[in-house]
Design an enzyme around this catalytic site. Structure first.
Site, PDB file in Angstrom:
ATOM      1  N   GLU A  29      11.839  -2.102  -7.386  1.00 51.87           N
ATOM      2  CA  GLU A  29      13.139  -2.467  -7.269  1.00 51.87           C
ATOM      3  C   GLU A  29      13.350  -3.472  -8.451  1.00 51.87           C
ATOM      4  OE1 GLU A  29      14.520  -4.539  -3.848  1.00 51.87           O
ATOM      5  OE2 GLU A  29      16.538  -4.646  -4.744  1.00 51.87           O
ATOM      6  N   ARG A 257      -1.119  -4.289   1.541  1.00 55.05           N
ATOM      7  CA  ARG A 257      -0.594  -4.754   0.530  1.00 55.05           C
ATOM      8  C   ARG A 257      -1.531  -5.827  -0.180  1.00 55.05           C
ATOM      9  NH1 ARG A 257       4.108  -7.062   0.085  1.00 55.05           N
ATOM     10  NH2 ARG A 257       3.268  -9.173  -1.028  1.00 55.05           N
ATOM     11  N   LYS A 267       8.349 -11.518  -5.069  1.00 58.31           N
ATOM     12  CA  LYS A 267       9.063 -11.511  -6.065  1.00 58.31           C
ATOM     13  C   LYS A 267      10.040 -12.637  -5.861  1.00 58.31           C
ATOM     14  CE  LYS A 267      10.234  -7.074  -6.376  1.00 58.31           C
ATOM     15  NZ  LYS A 267      10.558  -5.688  -6.726  1.00 58.31           N
TER      16      LYS A 267
HETATM   17  P1  ATP Z   1       8.200  -8.118  -3.025  1.00 61.26           P
HETATM   18  O1  ATP Z   1       7.560  -8.039  -1.889  1.00 61.26           O
HETATM   19  O2  ATP Z   1       7.469  -8.851  -4.190  1.00 61.26           O
HETATM   20  O3  ATP Z   1       9.565  -8.284  -3.324  1.00 61.26           O
HETATM   21  P2  ATP Z   1       8.686  -5.409  -2.883  1.00 61.26           P
HETATM   22  O4  ATP Z   1       7.737  -4.533  -1.978  1.00 61.26           O
HETATM   23  O5  ATP Z   1       9.994  -5.803  -2.592  1.00 61.26           O
HETATM   24  O6  ATP Z   1       7.640  -6.779  -3.409  1.00 61.26           O
HETATM   25  P3  ATP Z   1       8.996  -3.361  -4.623  1.00 61.26           P
HETATM   26  O7  ATP Z   1       9.670  -3.408  -6.308  1.00 61.26           O
HETATM   27  O8  ATP Z   1       9.911  -2.664  -3.717  1.00 61.26           O
HETATM   28  O9  ATP Z   1       8.564  -4.632  -4.484  1.00 61.26           O
HETATM   29  O10 ATP Z   1       7.751  -2.512  -4.763  1.00 61.26           O
HETATM   30  C1  ATP Z   1       7.346  -1.273  -5.644  1.00 61.26           C
HETATM   31  C2  ATP Z   1       6.065  -1.022  -5.142  1.00 61.26           C
HETATM   32  O11 ATP Z   1       5.053  -1.865  -5.189  1.00 61.26           O
HETATM   33  C3  ATP Z   1       6.260  -0.461  -3.486  1.00 61.26           C
HETATM   34  O12 ATP Z   1       5.912   0.735  -3.382  1.00 61.26           O
HETATM   35  C4  ATP Z   1       5.523  -1.482  -2.818  1.00 61.26           C
HETATM   36  O13 ATP Z   1       5.103  -1.088  -1.650  1.00 61.26           O
HETATM   37  C5  ATP Z   1       4.565  -2.061  -3.906  1.00 61.26           C
HETATM   38  N1  ATP Z   1       3.949  -3.314  -3.655  1.00 61.26           N
HETATM   39  C6  ATP Z   1       4.716  -4.445  -3.664  1.00 61.26           C
HETATM   40  N2  ATP Z   1       4.003  -5.622  -3.416  1.00 61.26           N
HETATM   41  C7  ATP Z   1       2.714  -5.288  -3.392  1.00 61.26           C
HETATM   42  C8  ATP Z   1       1.445  -5.691  -3.000  1.00 61.26           C
HETATM   43  N3  ATP Z   1       1.693  -7.173  -2.748  1.00 61.26           N
HETATM   44  N4  ATP Z   1       0.627  -4.966  -2.682  1.00 61.26           N
HETATM   45  C9  ATP Z   1       0.512  -3.618  -2.884  1.00 61.26           C
HETATM   46  N5  ATP Z   1       1.665  -3.080  -3.362  1.00 61.26           N
HETATM   47  C10 ATP Z   1       2.843  -3.758  -3.450  1.00 61.26           C
HETATM   48 MG    MG Z   2      11.251  -3.956  -2.120  1.00 59.04          MG
END
Ligand code: ATP
Ligand code: MG
Length: 549
Positions: A29, A257, A267
């Site tokens: 995102e 994760r 983020k």
């Molecule tokens: P955040 O929790 O930092 O906001 P998010 O999951 O909302 O992260 P996205 O931009 O939706 O961020 O993530 C893109 C991809 O990266 C998704 O498939 C998500 O599952 C993966 N991802 C995000 N954070 C992690 C992590 N700490 N470890 C592994 N994969 C991750």
């Molecule tokens: Mg997300």
């Protein structure tokens, strides 16, 4: 590639699914910069595609217009390319599919599987039930298909204000899985979208947009993090309800994760650090963002190796940050040229040296190349390498003692000069003139070898030493309020370090090992007047110690 996701792919292929090839995606995102956790997901998704001779798409999951921005879209692409992965011509946006997604929602309504609800967000939350108790059906749940189509069209046409109505899937308010209790799939938001502008005032929810975007792109395996496990039944329900063929439609697989000690990988929290000014920006070298790690001097190879080594598991765990640093050291030990720098200089006059000369130094212990380093009457050594009242085991320089200057001569300390307050400000030493490489006494046994720089030729530099941004407890955990764990000494700036002249024209991102001090990288702040280095990591490998304990 040996992990449970690959096993699932193997099983699918054995069962005759996905005969046209494996297709994954990385779906960020664009509401922030990528961090080290995302690197794990990138390595996994692009890695699976590569391993299976398949494809991996980049898809911006841009269904939340108020938090998203093109700055993030740009940085995300830069970071993925920096890691060494490429989506070729397959860069997509969920917003590309807004029209299609709308039509799918209409199709659900026509199948009597979705309805427009007038309840407020608060009322929906209140009637959702709990983990132990079912939810309550909305009084608007049994609107006719006709009326729902009509109202949904009006939602799209902008006839209602934000929050006045939503579209919900019609599934089962008594389901033990909360995500199946008529989840909201469209909401009204009169917000400007960074790509579609004011074209839309209704936006699909993530749980609705994601499976359909996967299906539209022909994704076979939709790999995501564990928190989406409870959303999988809805993922399957949606695709099933819209008649996507089971042999080809995507399936969701969840993995753990990545969480790292001494840092945050969210983020929202990273944004807070930037907004509140605790760091200089998203690319501050103390941040866990990929742009921060890049500026810090970490290499893509090291990050990929780390992602490989931690593996892909089904259970969440906290990884020690020293393991990442270990991977960085292993990489830089092979790739970084060696130079000499003195961070805390102490002047040394070599009283029996009258002429300048060039000495030969090797750039790297394993792979070739030498350079000249100037030598002369006045040099600087590290203040710590001299001790006036030295204990017996101190093998560096002390009054009357001898030490070897790396690539140069053995020197002996004859005199210690102090200022009025009694601080040591200068040493007077003599060299053993035949002790340099090739000389008669070159192999004379001396316990200590220290680094140094020649005074006239040395370049002044600013060196930034980093420690962890956040202090964790002995188990690696952060307090609830992570801001309170900020380490006030996470950045120490040394203004007057001295470095040998060979680094003079090094461009930003050039990495070196400063002998005995650690690995350093030229920072982007470097200008004609001011050479700036970041310390990447020290030489001491705490992870190897853990590993071999
Ligand atoms: P955040 O929790 O930092 O906001 P998010 O999951 O909302 O992260 P996205 O931009 O939706 O961020 O993530 C893109 C991809 O990266 C998704 O498939 C998500 O599952 C993966 N991802 C995000 N954070 C992690 C992590 N700490 N470890 C592994 N994969 C991750
Ligand atoms: Mg997300």
């Amino acid at each position: 590639m040996e992990n449970f996701v690959q096993q699932a792919i193997d099983d699918d292929l054995k069962n005759g699914k996905y005969t046209t090839g494996i297709h994954t995606r990385f779906p960020p995102e664009p509401n922030g910069y990528l961090h080290i956790g995302h690197a794990k997901s990138i390595c996994l998704n692009f890695g699976l595609a590569e391993f299976n001779n398949g494809l991996c798409n980049l898809r911006f999951d841009d269904t939340n217009p108020t938090k998203e921005d093109v700055e993030y879209v740009d940085s995300i692409q830069e970071d993925i390319h920096w890691l060494g992965f490429d989506w070729e011509d397959r860069k997509f946006y969920a917003s590309d599919y807004f029209e299609k997604l709308y039509n799918y929602a209409v199709e659900l309504i026509k199948k009597n599987l979705a309805y427009v609800d007038d309840l407020s967000a608060e009322e929906i939350r209140r009637t959702r039930g709990t983990l132990t108790e079912g939810g309550k059906e909305s009084p608007f749940r049994n609107r006719s298909i006709e009326e729902n189509l009509n109202l949904f069209a009006k939602m799209k046409a902008g006839e209602f204000s934000d929050g006045e109505k939503v579209l919900r899937a019609k599934i089962d308010m008594s389901s033990p899985n909360m995500n199946m209790r008529d989840p909201v799939i469209y909401r009204i938001a009169h917000a400007n979208h960074h790509r579609t502008g004011d074209q839309w005032c209704i936006y699909p929810m993530y749980d609705f947009a994601h499976p359909l975007s996967d299906a539209i792109e022909g994704i076979t395996h939709s790999v995501c993090t564990l928190e989406f496990e409870d959303h999988r039944p809805f993922y399957d329900w949606l695709l099933e309800s819209l008649d996507f063929d089971e042999k080809t439609r995507p399936r969701q697989i969840e993995f753990a994760r990545l969480d790292l000690t001494n840092t945050v990988t969210s983020k929202r929290k990273l944004l807070q650090l930037v907004k509140e000014g605790h760091v200089r920006g998203w690319d501050d070298p103390r941040m866990s963002t990929l742009s921060g790690l890049r500026r810090r001097g970490f290499t893509p190879a090291a990050i990929k190796k780390f992602c490989n080594e931690i593996g892909v598991a089904k259970a969440n765990s906290l990884v020690d940050i020293s393991m990442l640093e270990h991977c960085v050291r292993e990489d830089l030990n092979e790739t970084a040229d060696r130079v000499m720098a003195v961070l805390n200089p102490l002047k040394v006059i070599l009283t029996n040296v009258d002429e300048d000369e060039y000495l030969i130094a090797e750039n790297h212990p394993h792979h070739g190349g030498n350079r000249y380093i100037p030598f002369g009457r006045e040099i600087f050594i590290e203040r710590d390498d001299f001790m006036e009242d030295a204990p017996k085991k101190f093998f560096r320089l002390k009054p009357g003692g001898e030490v070897r200057l790396k690539y140069a001569y053995i020197i002996k300390c004859n005199e210690v000069i102090k200022d009025a307050e009694g601080n040591v400000i200068e040493l007077r030493c003599t060299i053993d003139p035949t002790s340099k490489s090739g000389g008669e006494t070159a192999n004379r046994k001396i316990k200590g070898t220290i680094h140094w720089v020649e005074a006239k030729s040395a370049i002044k530099a600013e060196v930034r030493l980093y420690d962890y941004l956040l202090k964790t407890d002995e188990n690696g955990n952060l307090p609830e309020d992570f801001i309170s764990a900020i380490n006030p000494n996470s950045l120490i700036v040394i203004k007057n370090a001295l470095i040998e002249p060979s680094v003079k024209f090094a461009a930003p991102s050039t990495r070196y090992q400063f002998l005995r001090l650690g690995y350093f990288v030229v920072d982007y702040d470097t200008t004609f007047e001011n050479l700036v280095f970041n310390r990447i990591v020290g030489l001491k490998d705490t992870w190897s110690k853990v590993k071999n304990a």
